[in-house]
Design an enzyme around this catalytic site. Sequence first.
Site, PDB file in Angstrom:
ATOM      1  N   GLY A   1      -3.234  -6.390   1.325  1.00  0.00           N
ATOM      2  CA  GLY A   1      -4.532  -5.999   0.793  1.00  0.00           C
ATOM      3  C   GLY A   1      -4.511  -4.546   0.370  1.00  0.00           C
ATOM      4  O   GLY A   1      -4.998  -4.170  -0.693  1.00  0.00           O
TER       5      GLY A   1
ATOM      6  N   GLU B   1      -7.875   2.212   5.356  1.00  0.00           N
ATOM      7  CA  GLU B   1      -6.631   2.897   4.995  1.00  0.00           C
ATOM      8  C   GLU B   1      -6.722   4.401   5.235  1.00  0.00           C
ATOM      9  O   GLU B   1      -5.739   5.034   5.639  1.00  0.00           O
ATOM     10  CB  GLU B   1      -6.277   2.612   3.538  1.00  0.00           C
ATOM     11  CG  GLU B   1      -6.115   1.135   3.201  1.00  0.00           C
ATOM     12  CD  GLU B   1      -5.176   0.387   4.120  1.00  0.00           C
ATOM     13  OE1 GLU B   1      -4.190   0.986   4.594  1.00  0.00           O
ATOM     14  OE2 GLU B   1      -5.417  -0.801   4.389  1.00  0.00           O
TER      15      GLU B   1
END
Length: 844
Positions: free
Chosen positions: A253, A290
């Site tokens: 992803g 992230e």
Amino acid sequence: MTELTRFYNTFQPSHYDIFLDINRESKQYTGKTTITGDAKAQTIAVHQKNLTIESVQVDGQNRPFTIDAKVDAVRIELANTGDVTLTITYKAALTDSMMGIYPSYYELNGVKKQIIGTQFETNFARQAFPCIDEPEAKATFALAIKFDEHPGETIISNMPEVRNENGIHYFDTTVRMSTYLIAFAFGELQSKQTTTKSGVQVGVFATKAHQANELDFALDIAKRSIEFYEDFYQTPYPLPHSWQLALPDFSAGAMENWGLVTYREAYLLLDPENTALDMKQLIATVIAHELAHQWFGDLVTMKWWDDLWLNESFANMMEYVAIDALEPDWHIWEMFQTSEASAALQRDAIDGVQSVHVQVENPAEIDALFDSAIVYAKGARMLVMVRALIGDDALRAGLKDYLGTHKYNNATGADLWSALGAASKMDLGTIMKSWLEQPGYPVVTAAIVADKLTLTQQQFFSGKGQEVGRKWQIPLNSNYAAAPAIMAEKALTLGDYAQLRAANGKPFRLNLGNNSHFIVKYDRTLLADILNNITTLDAISQLQVLQDLRLLAEGRQIAYADIVPLLARFADSHSNVVSAALYQVASNLKKFVTPNSAEEKDLQAFFNQLSSAQVTRLGWTPKASEVNDDQLTRPVVLNAALYAQNKNAVKTAHDLFTVNKDHLATLPAATRVFILKNEVKNFGSAELFDQLLAAYRQTADGSYKSDLCAALTSTPDATLIGRLIEKFEDADTIKPQDLRAWFRGVLATNEGEQAAWNWIRRDWQWLEETVGGDMEFTTYITVIASIFRTPERLAEFKAFFEPKLNTPGLTREITMDTKMIESRVDLIEAEKDAVNAAITKIIR
């Protein structure tokens, strides 16, 4: 193949100079890597995989070397131990596996183009350059890249470019970091940039196939996330910039490369004029996840892959903490309940599931650790549980100490518990050991025994399971003070129930907020009390009632038929999380009916009863004044109405399609997928199929592509199903990264199941060669197991997959998924008559 000796034990790099000369036309590159480090033995090994090593020099002198492909090694004999400088020249090919250094393909105005990107996690840096490719082997890196460059191209990496000489791009030396976090990319890129309050440059990069305004949302979320984390962690972002890059081909992803985060296009870019709220929330949480890693995972890294959860679980929790602070009106923790909590409880109830902390040595097994429902979702629940126990002040103080102590180095789970335990003055290591070191979770049975309110804990299994006497230290979070904060015993008595009920004035409940990783089985008296007061409970508590009943029914601890009459109590809720939980239970009833049977007609009528009032209230078109809950509930109830074949719903969707047939992408994003699916299923034709497939190939909008995939795979036409399956191996139409969604879409239909199952058995070798090095590969097996439900399919599943049981990385998945299908088959056989009778009773 087992890597029993870590290469870092005999050679510890401190700095790399890496030069790469990449030719896209030939898909080849040459490289020269110079590694300065400390040799602990005279025979050392450096990782390489599929590199053609041309020479090895040690301190300027040529040295003999041998290749040991079984352990991805180049072995080198040294004259001396101590400080050495290795210089290795080599050549290699770009990959097409989305691992290592690889081309990413896209079209712009009908012209095929590519950008070069990288993916080095878990252990694919060794496919790009020789290195000690282990998380503990942190070093500094100076990167220099030359490529077949033409005007208008951009190259980016972890650090800023410092000069360009003779076509070679030199990047600033990195801070001390692990090999799997190195990244670079080049090609025709557009970008938008801004600067945080502390001076960090933030940018979003994408191909020019996208509109410029598609970068705006990500840029805003990235900037504000970094500012939030700098404050929350009380630790500055340690690099000059934070680039976010959308890659057209990307297997994961997203990936937290330090300073250059890479994403699937669908998880970074969005149309600000027409994107559903839930998609905005998903993209925001991916970006925040992230960027949480830039500290937790990048600045401080797990010592070895067995502590992968340290990276992923923490980032998974922090994405919600961050977005809740940045967008409080979203109530993002509700999304945590419907996605992370639900996935963790479902997966963790299967006998044989991995624990959060898993011992691993074999490199082929490392990718199998990335079980998203365990390492990400369950692990995040563990940390949410810790946060609830110790509070944010202690959490932030502990994290500041943890990051300060271990920055630019490595750590273990014990180091985290030590820091958080010191800050909270709690023995967190002992509490958390029971959750991280053993698989599964408990069901706490709350019952009145001889007038006493008693609690007992036992491991919960959704099917058959081997009871081995596991015990957990359970944060009970009860609404009665008589219940202790932690239940460490197998059983305990809280006191006289009548007296406790009178004193508290409300039904007895456990796990308030649904933050602890267990479910509750209330006896009939306690459950009736809760249900009689259901409207007084908040949305999460109502979701929890439905969640626990569904799981208990899956585990054969209560009868599914007993849940059916309760569902109508939740049907008119204005909360999207209650609606999501309701229709998760209702959709589970589909397994008890045969497609197109009289029983399915009754189930459809039941769906119509549940959804009709909400469909009338919300309609198909967003209203200016509606709240977020309405936006998120509308798709859920419209989907239910279409399954029910509600005539008005089918007609309205068809009318909306007809009016917008020449500009389908502009249909409201939240309902577009249902309009398209309805058209394909009920009004489909070869002409429509061709129109939608052409639109899929042409659009760069990830959300629209997903809707088109869902629509096309729902076709009941056997000829069109055959044409779809022919496209599965056509990467110009369906990128390998997107194939699983297409496969699942076809497999999940009654008309397409056989054809999709035939394809994967026939072309398994092709699939393994195409995505076999990818952590998503095993999830094809999971997808199959989530759909199969008959004895015949179970037998076919076993016949195909049991011979693959000894394949590294597949063993656990095949074993668990076999049990999952077996449990479903047994459940259907035992309960289908009672479930269908309960449905018939309601609708008659």
